[in-house]
Each structure stands twice: as structure tokens, then as C-alpha cells.
Write a protein that holds these residues in place. Structure first.
Motif, mmCIF file in Angstrom:
data_model
loop_
_atom_site.group_PDB
_atom_site.id
_atom_site.type_symbol
_atom_site.label_atom_id
_atom_site.label_comp_id
_atom_site.label_asym_id
_atom_site.label_seq_id
_atom_site.Cartn_x
_atom_site.Cartn_y
_atom_site.Cartn_z
ATOM 1 N N TYR A 235 36.350 58.982 28.660
ATOM 2 C CA TYR A 235 36.720 60.705 28.885
ATOM 3 C C TYR A 235 37.859 60.820 28.022
ATOM 4 O O TYR A 235 38.686 61.766 28.484
ATOM 5 N N VAL A 333 28.040 60.189 43.932
ATOM 6 C CA VAL A 333 29.322 61.175 44.056
ATOM 7 C C VAL A 333 29.221 61.852 42.721
ATOM 8 O O VAL A 333 28.935 61.381 41.764
ATOM 9 N N CYS A 335 30.814 63.979 39.682
ATOM 10 C CA CYS A 335 32.262 63.557 39.218
ATOM 11 C C CYS A 335 32.257 64.535 38.060
ATOM 12 O O CYS A 335 31.221 64.663 37.355
ATOM 13 N N GLY A 338 34.830 61.840 35.275
ATOM 14 C CA GLY A 338 35.269 60.681 35.846
ATOM 15 C C GLY A 338 36.077 60.678 37.323
ATOM 16 O O GLY A 338 35.855 59.660 37.973
ATOM 17 N N LYS A 339 36.158 62.017 37.704
ATOM 18 C CA LYS A 339 36.564 62.170 39.147
ATOM 19 C C LYS A 339 35.757 62.748 40.022
ATOM 20 O O LYS A 339 35.464 63.673 39.598
ATOM 21 N N ARG A 340 35.772 62.339 41.396
ATOM 22 C CA ARG A 340 35.080 63.158 42.409
ATOM 23 C C ARG A 340 35.791 64.564 42.665
ATOM 24 O O ARG A 340 36.692 64.727 42.650
ATOM 25 N N ILE A 341 34.786 65.413 42.681
ATOM 26 C CA ILE A 341 35.008 66.670 42.431
ATOM 27 C C ILE A 341 34.727 67.341 43.972
ATOM 28 O O ILE A 341 33.903 66.758 44.590
ATOM 29 N N GLN A 554 31.318 67.022 49.462
ATOM 30 C CA GLN A 554 32.173 67.639 48.312
ATOM 31 C C GLN A 554 32.035 69.236 48.210
ATOM 32 O O GLN A 554 32.125 69.844 47.317
ATOM 33 N N LEU A 634 42.763 66.899 40.639
ATOM 34 C CA LEU A 634 42.087 65.543 39.700
ATOM 35 C C LEU A 634 43.023 65.353 38.502
ATOM 36 O O LEU A 634 42.704 64.212 38.071
#
Length: 1020
Positions: A235, A333, A335, A338-341, A554, A634
């Protein structure tokens, strides 16, 4: 399909949805040079056809003027109409609002693909124009939005036909255009097979409601551009691929493209070039240490493309914004980078109170600023593609989008709430496949270059089937970088593969938890939740609390952003907000168009106070000496904002600090010292510590100082108990009245009326109507939706009539106070009792205590309170309570303790239909005064605050008005003090009750108390 003549039968043929229409393509801008002045100006190769057109309206197909498009037909005597604009908003035809049913339901018994014959209005448009001298090459016309089907002629020659109201329809005018005067004729039909696919919950308009323009292209032209701005697995490296496709033209041989990627400062960070082969070219390059795009930090690069001919000469210049981001599913999940939204979203119709869906750039800018300023990070384009400018703004300001294709056939499968798909379209019917895929393609091809779009949506509430599943397959094949959404599979799991995520509408928190704890295969979102109709959005915290409890939860999208009401005038010429039925439209769904957290005139409703707080990405939890900071962003550190701290004592600011620095990394939390001066918290009283994070500098969407996060801590420093006011009173008990008198006051109680009858301080009388028990509130839209009135209507009766069973008088031996108590019984139950006790002290203050003794077998109580009237001269208020906006026990998370001042007329919220409004919880003090500062003050203990409502109208007047103009001119100021009022709810507006913890069981005893005293200018 190609044709040289128009055919009226296309309207009712689902396999014909485009004739001679050009293929969809990207919405990129192009220029002749790379000059900065040209790049910043409107596209020189476009020519605007907006403005006045000649117009003729026909109520149906048979009555239209058929040959108006011919060269020799003179339309100069026709009316004028504005483009863009709806026909119905400009004085023609029938304004009509319906929700799920088709607008011809009960009037025409057609079934798809047949269309109504009697009710199919036709608008005939004519525009004369001269071909711009600059357009020396081919000339095309672009209709950005026409509802719902239309035919086009130029100079008497048939050009083409199109359906799909919400994506561009473009045609080649080159064979028909001439120098000098050109006659452009457009025939717009409100009903077509396309109308079966456009059964959205909105006003049913028709006409040319988006921009119309001519455009030309250079001798070598990029017809379509697809920018893939991806990230590698770390990323941190940007992977840019730009796919180019040329329009088929002579001169394309040997054409090439040079690409420069520039950062936001205009610095070239990478470059490459290539030569077209068979009219196509892909250019790829990498960008190390790339700055990524997100709603939190919407960093945009610029892709500069120079299209050159075989000689290397610049022919066309293109500048396309690009945001590097990666949206993907990781371990079930969703993302981003790379981060859970978590989507903190809202559904948004395009709407203007005076223009309908023909909205302006100013409307869109106001909307996106309001959305960003209130902590929303996501929008679902319910339920159709929006204007191109909206996507550009979302790229720039930072909004995550679900881009929804123009498909809704609600009335074909759901009837009065029941799932009944016996004649559902499109279902598995192959004759509808082409039209549905065309709508998917038109959206994707136009919008694909916008980084703000994370998810494609297959439309809304159209049930399920192979046709929609094939749209998902198209999206996946054409654009693997995005996920696909569709809620309708909830009703038919045979087509579950249509959606990459579990999407539901109006699922209760318990239902969501049940799904999340069932080891699901897909993450969850609520594509619609918190139905914000009228006084609503209660219990929203029960949803947002799931964000940190369940990784696969989410977020969701509130329904909806803005009331769809139309400004019109009543019979006396005064403007008001109209809803369905107000234009004699039948069938209609009446006020169901009023579901916004923003009013139709773009004023924010009090519901936004709760939304902003519950959607904030940073949680602030202050205490006496420290502040816990939870950064749920995030990507951004809290040091982007400044920390401000205020300390209030009894509602008055005693300390403030601004510009503090707090550094907490994204996804982390920390506790920092507040270091408040010791002397600030020493004095007795009630303290509120307010901590806020505010913008350090101006942003696109708000100015420096705008609050982005808030937290509060309230505590008391005890004081010695105060003694009763000194002095003596005189009590006179007559046959009918009891008088309590002292220095400068006379308080009278009436045995006949059974209540306090008079408060006279000096020469002023304050009681215009005596206090009586109040159990009824004007029903909210949500109350009506779950038949609250049917179940609890007896409380309405109990509020109108009661029997005074007993009057007690007692005088203190010390002679400094007297108590009068009234006990009431009610016909609805023999055991139900209310006792209201008034204790008058020597200073003229009155302590009022109400004891509610409940009874079993009765429905829940809407409110337990005491209401009375003052003269309307007392029209100013000052509150020390939870605020500043109205709040309720299930919608008070976003409220804060403080002091606010409002005129009485400004306390009710003008929801589309009059209803319960203006309540404040946590009321410690409210002053109700006239313009000179004289009036009454009501006080409650901070440890036992009350709820209070001050209004120009009674609950019964509000209950019986369908519009605000139906309410009487104010003659009173109505004061209602309550021990408790039930919540407003908001899970939905057609059956979901208020959550149990926010109800008032009828058999639950309850007491509340407050004190009444005089206010004059000396104490104000």
C-alpha cells in the motif's frame, strides 16, 4: 439498433431502449492545448444548449402534435420552457409523489411491458441554434438526463431515441447539421418500458432535466479513458495503468500518447508514453512513496495526457484527476488501503425544493460541505447515477460512494409491504436483459475514473433474478477493482451471488447481531437504516455501537439526506412545503417524501446533532483531570486538529483553553492530561467539561474552528443545603379558592377547577390556563407508522379530561410556607392516580411535585407531564439544559449541557407534518420571559432534571394539523414539564416501535419536581 425513422411502438418494447445512440464512455474532459488558462476554463469544444426552448404539452400520446419536428412547422407561437428543468415544475401536467406503487396504479390496469395509454404526457421541445464556428469537425449532442424516453430530430431528420433517465444519451448530429439556423426537436414521453424500471421513491417528473450541449472532437480523439490507480500489496507504491481508446477517425494511424503524472503541487512524479495500436493503448507506471486517497485525506494526482499525431504534434490534451487507493475484501471484511472501513453514510436524492431533481452546482457544493461537516463519510446515490459534478466533488472533498444504477421496479414485486413477485420485472425475463445491462454499462463507463466510487450497485428494490445477477457479472468482469452491492437478494437467496456484501434495509440491531454471530460469509452493511421521517433518528446509537463490537459490521446509510418537499403557496399566497396529495395527485403516498436529516430548503434539522456526534471518528472522554482520546480514523493522526476545552459551572463558562495539541495515531487511543487550574473546580455547583477537536485551518468543507469531535463530562460539587426562604405568608381558604399571599405576590388555587389558577407577581398575571396532567404528545411520523395512536389513544382522552378527587391544604407551623395538593382520577382506569402538590414559600416561589401512580393493563404512556399556558407575550426563552437543539431520551447522545436562548416561535422544528417537536432533556432551568425580561423561571435539581417543551401550540393543535399553515396564530405560550417522555424511535416509520428502554410502562410509578419563581430584568 439503427433506424432512419421514429417508431412510437419502441415505447412499449423492452428490447428497444436505444436507437442510433452512441456508446457510453468516460466523462473525462479534453482540450486542444495544455495551456493553464484553457485547462481551467469550460471546455471550448462544447456549446451549451441550456436555457429557453419552445414547448408544447400534451396530456397523452393521442393529443400531441405529431409533425412539430418538420422544418416547415412553425413553433414560434409555442410557450417557453427552461432546460434543464422538469415539465411538471414549470406549470404543466400533474405533480405526483408515490413511493413503491407505480404512479398509474388503480388508474390503468396495464402489466409490463405495456404502458399506460391515457396517462402518458408528452412534452415537445424545439430549440433553434446556429452551428458554432469553432465546430469544424464532427458535431455530437449530449443529453445528460431526460425522463423517461425521448426522440430526437434535427432539421426534420430523425436522429435517435433513448431511455434511461439518469445517464447521458448522445447522438451524432454531423449528417444533419448545417451552417446557419438549425431546428432541434425533442419529444419526451413520461411513460415507456423504461418507466417500469424507474419506480423509485420520489416525485414523478418528466422532461429534459439535466444539461444539453453540443460537442466536437479533434481530428484524433480519445473516446474512452480508464484510469486504474491501484496500490501494491504494501500500500505504499502506486500502480498506475491508463487505458485509452480512440474514436474511429481518419488520421489515427501513428497516433501516440505522452503521460505525465503530477502531484497536487504540479510536480511531475512519473512519466511514460506509447503508440496506439488498432486505436487502443495502455500506459503503465509505478509511483513510489505514493500519497493515497481516502475520505480522511483525499489526495489527488493529475494525469496529464498529450495525444499526438504521427508527426508528434499535439492534437488533444486531457487532464484527469486520479486517487491511488485499493478497495478489497480481506478475510471477509471490506478494506480500504488495507484497513477495515466503516461507512458512516447517508442516502442522497438529487433534489431542490423549487427545481426538483434539476439541481445546480451550488446545491451540490452545499450538500457536500454539509455532509463532510457533520462527519458523514459515505453516500449512496439513491437510486440512480448523479450528475458528473457530484462525483468530481466527492473525489475532491473525500466521500466514499456507492454508485447505484438506475433500476427500481418496487411496485412489481412488493404490494402494501408484502413480497409478491408474481409479475416482477426484470426477474428472469430475457427481454429485459439488454435494457438492464445498458443501464449498468452507461453508469460504469461514465463514472469509472472516480476514486470516490468504491462500490457499484445493481439498483434498488427490484427483487432478484438472472437479469440483475448478470449485471453483477458485468461489473465484476469490467472493473475487478470495485465490489458490487445489491440488497434485493435478501428476499431470494437463490441469487445471493448478486451482492458481494450482506446488505439489508431497516434491519433492527438485534437482527444484525443475529446475522453477525452466525459465522456469515459476507460483511454486513445497512444500505438503508434510521428512517429519518419527521421527528426521528432515535436509537441510532444502537447501530453505531456495533462498529467496534463486530469487525464484519461495516456501517450503514441513513435514509435519507433531504426532504423531498416542493415549495408552493396556500390559498392566501403564503409559501409552504408541500408533499404528496397537496397537488391533488392520486394515487399518492402523501408525506412519506419527508425523510431527510436536511430540510428541502437546505437547512439542517435537529436530527443532524445526533448524526454528527455518533458518526465522529474520534471519541473524546473527559474527566476532571484527563482526556481519553480514541482515534478511530484509519489514516490520520489527531494532531491535524486543535484541542479546545471549556468548563461550565451551572451553565456559565468559567474556563476556556484553545489550540491544544493532541497526537494520537490512527487506530490508537491515549489518555492526556487536561491540567485544569485547581481553583476552577472548587466552587459549589454543577460542572460540565467540554472537550472538542476543531479544524486548525480552513478546509474545502468548513472554516478553521469547525468542530469535528466532542466529548463531555458532568459532575457536581456539593453545596450546603439552603434554608427555606425567610418571611411569612398569609393563607385565605374560601369556599372555592385558596389564596396564598406574601410580599409582592398572590398565588391562587381553585377547588372548582382543581388546579393552580393564578400566579401574580406584582401586577402581572402569568397563568393563562391552569396546569393539568399531560399524557399525550402530538404523534410523530414514527408513532403513526406503528399505530401508536390506535394502541394508546386512551391517553389522549385522559389528557383532555380528569376528575379532581381531593384537594388538601396544609400550612407550616412556622407560617413561612403553605402546601396545596390536588389528586386526580381518570376514566381510563380506576386505579390510575396523579397527585400534584404545590408548596408556596415566603419569597413567592412555588415548588411543584407530581406523583404518577400507575395502573396495570394500560398501554405505554407517551409522556407523564404537567402542561399550562402563559400569554403569548412571554415569547423568549433561556435554557440551562441538554441542547442546543431539541433532543429526546433516545436521541440525546449528541446533545450537550449548556445555556441557550431561543424565541418561542423558533423552538418547534418545522417537520413536514406538524408533530411532537422542541423537547429538551436534562432541563435544570428554563426562563420564559417577555421582550422586557419579565416572566417565570422553572428550576429542577441537577440530580433530578426534567424534560421540558415550550411551544406556541398545544399537543392537540399539533396533532390535528396536516400542515403548518393549518395551525392557529399563537395566542399562548404552552409550557409542558415532564418527568419523562418516550423516545422518538427511527428504526423505520411503518411498524418499528420505540426501543423498550425508551418507553414508559403505564404501571411504573414516577415522580418529578420543579420550582416556579419570578424573573424580572434585575435577575435576568
Amino acid at each position: 439498433m439503427k433506424a432512419t425513422r421514429a417508431d412510437i411502438n419502441w415505447l412499449s418494447d423492452p428490447t428497444v431502449y436505444r436507437v442510433n445512440r452512441l456508446d457510453a464512455h468516460s466523462d473525462h474532459r479534453y482540450y486542444r492545448t495544455m495551456g493553464e488558462a484553457e485547462l481551467k476554463a469550460p471546455m471550448a469544444m462544447r456549446h451549451d444548449l441550456n436555457g429557453g426552448w419552445k414547448f408544447s404539452y400534451a396530456v397523452n400520446v393521442a393529443s400531441r402534435i405529431e409533425n412539430f419536428y418538420k422544418q416547415d412547422f412553425d413553433c414560434s407561437g409555442w410557450d417557453d420552457i427552461q432546460v434543464p428543468g422538469h415539465i411538471q415544475m414549470q406549470g404543466y401536467g400533474q405533480l405526483q409523489y408515490v413511493n413503491t406503487m407505480y404512479p398509474w396504479d388503480g388508474l390503468d390496469g396495464v402489466r409490463p411491458p405495456a404502458i399506460p395509454v391515457v396517462s402518458n404526457p408528452v412534452g415537445s421541445y424545439v430549440k433553434h441554434f446556429r452551428k458554432p464556428e469553432s465546430m469544424t469537425g464532427p458535431v455530437y449532442i449530449s443529453f445528460q438526463g431526460v425522463e423517461s424516453a425521448f426522440y430526437v430530430w434535427l432539421n426534420g431528420e430523425f436522429v435517435g431515441y433513448s431511455e434511461d433517465s439518469f445517464t447521458p444519451s448522445e447522438f451524432d448530429l454531423t449528417p444533419f447539421i448545417k451552417d446557419g439556423d438549425n431546428k432541434l426537436a425533442v419529444e419526451v414521453y413520461q411513460r415507456s418500458t423504461g418507466a417500469w424500471l424507474e419506480d423509485q421513491d420520489f416525485w414523478r417528473f418528466s422532461g429534459i432535466f439535466r444539461d444539453v450541449y453540443l460537442y466536437t472532437v479533434p481530428e484524433i480523439h480519445v473516446r474512452d479513458l480508464f484510469v486504474h490507480a491501484d496500490l501494491d500489496d504494501s500500500y505504499s507504491v502506486g500502480e498506475l495503468t491508463v487505458d485509452l481508446e480512440l474514436l474511429e477517425q481518419a488520421g489515427n494511424t501513428g497516433a501516440g500518447a505522452k503521460l505525465e503524472l503530477k502531484d497536487a503541487d504540479g510536480v511531475v512524479v512519473a512519466a511514460s508514453e506509447g503508440v496506439f495500436a488498432d486505436g487502443k493503448l495502455s500506459i503503465a507506471l509505478d509511483v513510489s512513496d505514493v500519497k493515497t486517497w481516502s475520505a480522511e485525506s483525499p489526495y489527488l494526482y493529475n494525469v496529464y495526457l498529450s495525444i499526438v499525431n504521427a508527426q508528434g504534434e499535439l492534437v488533444e490534451a486531457i487532464v484527469q484527476r486520479a486517487g491511488f487507493r485499493r478497495f478489497e475484501m480481506i478475510d471477509k471484511v471490506m478494506c480500504l488501503n488495507g484497513k477495515r472501513i466503516v461507512f458512516k453514510g447517508v442516502n442522497r436524492h438529487e433534489f431542490n425544493v423549487r427545481r426538483g431533481r434539476a439541481i445546480t452546482a451550488e446545491d451540490m457544493i452545499w450538500d457536500i460541505k454539509t455532509i463532510k461537516a457533520n462527519n458523514m463519510n459515505a453516500v449512496r446515490t439513491s437510486h440512480y447515477p448523479n450528475q458528473t459534478l457530484w462525483y468530481e466533488l466527492c473525489d475532491e472533498y473525500g466521500i466514499y460512494l456507492i454508485d447505484e444504477m438506475n433500476l427500481e421496479s418496487h411496485g412489481s414485486w412488493q404490494k402494501m409491504g408484502a413480497v409478491e413477485p408474481s409479475w416482477n420485472v426484470p426477474g428472469n425475463l430475457p427481454e429485459w436483459q439488454g435494457s438492464v445491462l445498458d443501464r449498468a454499462e452507461s453508469m460504469l463507463e461514465r463514472d469509472k475514473n472516480h476514486p470516490s466510487i468504491l462500490i457499484w450497485s445493481c439498483g434498488n428494490e427490484s427483487y432478484a433474478g438472472e437479469v440483475i445477477l448478470n449485471a453483477t457479472k458485468y461489473f465484476h468482469a469490467k472493473d475487478p477493482s470495485r465490489l458490487v452491492h445489491y440488497e434485493g437478494v435478501f428476499h431470494n437467496r437463490d441469487y445471493d451471488a448478486t451482492s458481494d456484501m450482506e446488505s439489508r434495509m431497516y434491519a433492527k440491531p438485534a437482527d444484525i447481531i443475529e446475522y453477525l454471530e452466525s459465522n456469515p460469509s459476507k460483511p454486513y452493511i445497512s444500505c438503508e437504516y434510521m428512517h429519518a421521517m419527521g421527528n426521528s433518528v432515535g436509537g441510532m446509537h444502537k447501530y453505531t455501537e456495533l462498529e467496534q463490537q463486530y469487525p464484519m459490521y461495516q456501517g450503514g446509510f441513513i435514509w435519507d439526506y433531504m426532504d423531498q418537499s416542493i415549495m408552493t403557496t396556500d390559498r392566501y399566497g403564503k409559501e409552504f412545503f408541500a408533499y404528496g396529495g397537496d397537488f391533488n395527485d392520486r394515487p399518492t403516498d402523501y408525506s412519506f417524501c419527508g425523510n431527510g436529516i436536511v430540510f428541502a430548503d437546505r437547512k439542517v434539522t435537529p436530527k443532524m446533532q445526533e448524526v454528527k456526534f455518533l458518526y465522529q471518528n474520534v471519541k473524546l472522554v473527559p474527566s476532571k483531570d484527563s482526556l481519553r482520546v480514541i482515534n478511530e480514523n484509519l489514516f490520520v493522526n489527531t494532531n491535524e486538529w486543535a484541542l479546545d476545552v471549556r468548563v461550565l459551572r451551572d451553565g456559565v463558562e468559567v474556563f476556556a483553553s484553545a489550540g491544544g495539541e493532541v497526537s494520537v495515531e490512527a487506530g490508537s487511543e491515549a489518555v492526556v492530561s487536561l491540567a485544569l487550574p485547581e481553583e476552577v473546580l472548587k466552587a459549589s455547583g454543577e460542572y460540565a467539561i467540554h472537550a472538542t477537536l476543531v479544524l486548525k485551518q480552513d478546509e474545502l468543507w468548513a472554516e478553521a474552528g469547525h468542530e469535528v469531535a466532542f466529548g463531555e463530562y458532568v459532575f457536581e460539587v456539593a453545596a450546603e443545603e439552603s434554608a427555606a426562604p425567610a418571611g411569612t405568608i398569609r393563607v385565605v381558604e374560601g369556599d372555592v379558592n385558596i389564596g396564598v399571599m406574601g410580599d409582592g405576590f398572590t398565588i391562587q388555587f381553585s377547588k372548582g377547577v382543581g388546579s393552580l389558577a393564578s400566579i401574580r407577581y406584582g401586577s402581572r398575571e402569568f397563568i393563562a390556563a391552569p396546569p393539568v396532567p399531560q399524557f399525550w404528545r402530538a404523534q410523530t411520523d414514527n408513532d403513526k407508522g406503528y399505530a401508536h395512536g390506535y394502541d394508546t389513544g386512551l391517553w389522549y382522552a385522559a389528557s383532555l379530561a380528569r376528575k379532581c378527587l381531593k384537594v388538601d391544604l396544609s400550612v407550616a407551623d412556622s407560617g413561612d410556607q403553605a402546601t396545596v395538593a390536588f389528586e386526580y382520577g381518570f376514566s381510563i382506569h380506576a386505579d390510575l392516580r396523579v397527585r400534584t402538590t404545590y408548596t408556596v414559600f415566603a419569597d413567592g416561589s412555588i415548588q411543584v411535585k407530581t406523583d404518577y401512580k400507575g395502573a396495570a393493563g394500560l398501554p405505554n404512556v407517551p409522556v407523564i407531564g404537567l402542561t399550562f399556558k402563559l400569554s403569548a407575550d412571554y415569547d423568549q426563552t433561556e435554557w440551562y439544559a441538554m441542547g442546543p437543539e431539541e433532543n429526546y431520551i433516545d436521541r440525546a447522545f449528541g446533545a450537550r449541557l449548556g445555556t441557550i436562548s431561543r424565541a418561542v416561535k423558533d423552538l418547534p422544528t418545522p417537520y413536514l407534518v406538524p408533530q411532537e417537536t422542541g423537547n429538551r432533556t436534562g432541563v435544570r432551568r428554563v426562563r420564559i420571559t417577555d421582550s422586557q425580561g419579565y416572566g417565570l423561571e422553572l428550576n429542577a435539581s441537577p440530580s433530578a432534571p426534567v424534560e421540558c417543551n415550550v411551544s406556541p401550540w398545544t399537543a392537540f393543535e399539533l396533532e390535528n394539523a396536516a400542515h403548518w399553515y393549518e395551525l392557529p396564530q399563537p395566542h399562548y405560550t404552552v409550557v409542558t414539564v415532564a418527568g419523562r417522555q418516550m423516545g422518538v424511535g427511527g428504526d423505520d416509520s411503518w411498524g418499528a416501535p420505540v426501543h423498550p428502554e425508551y418507553l414508559i410502562p403505564a404501571d411504573q410509578d414516577l415522580s418529578f419536581a420543579f420550582t416556579i419563581s419570578a424573573v424580572d430584568r434585575r435577575t435576568k
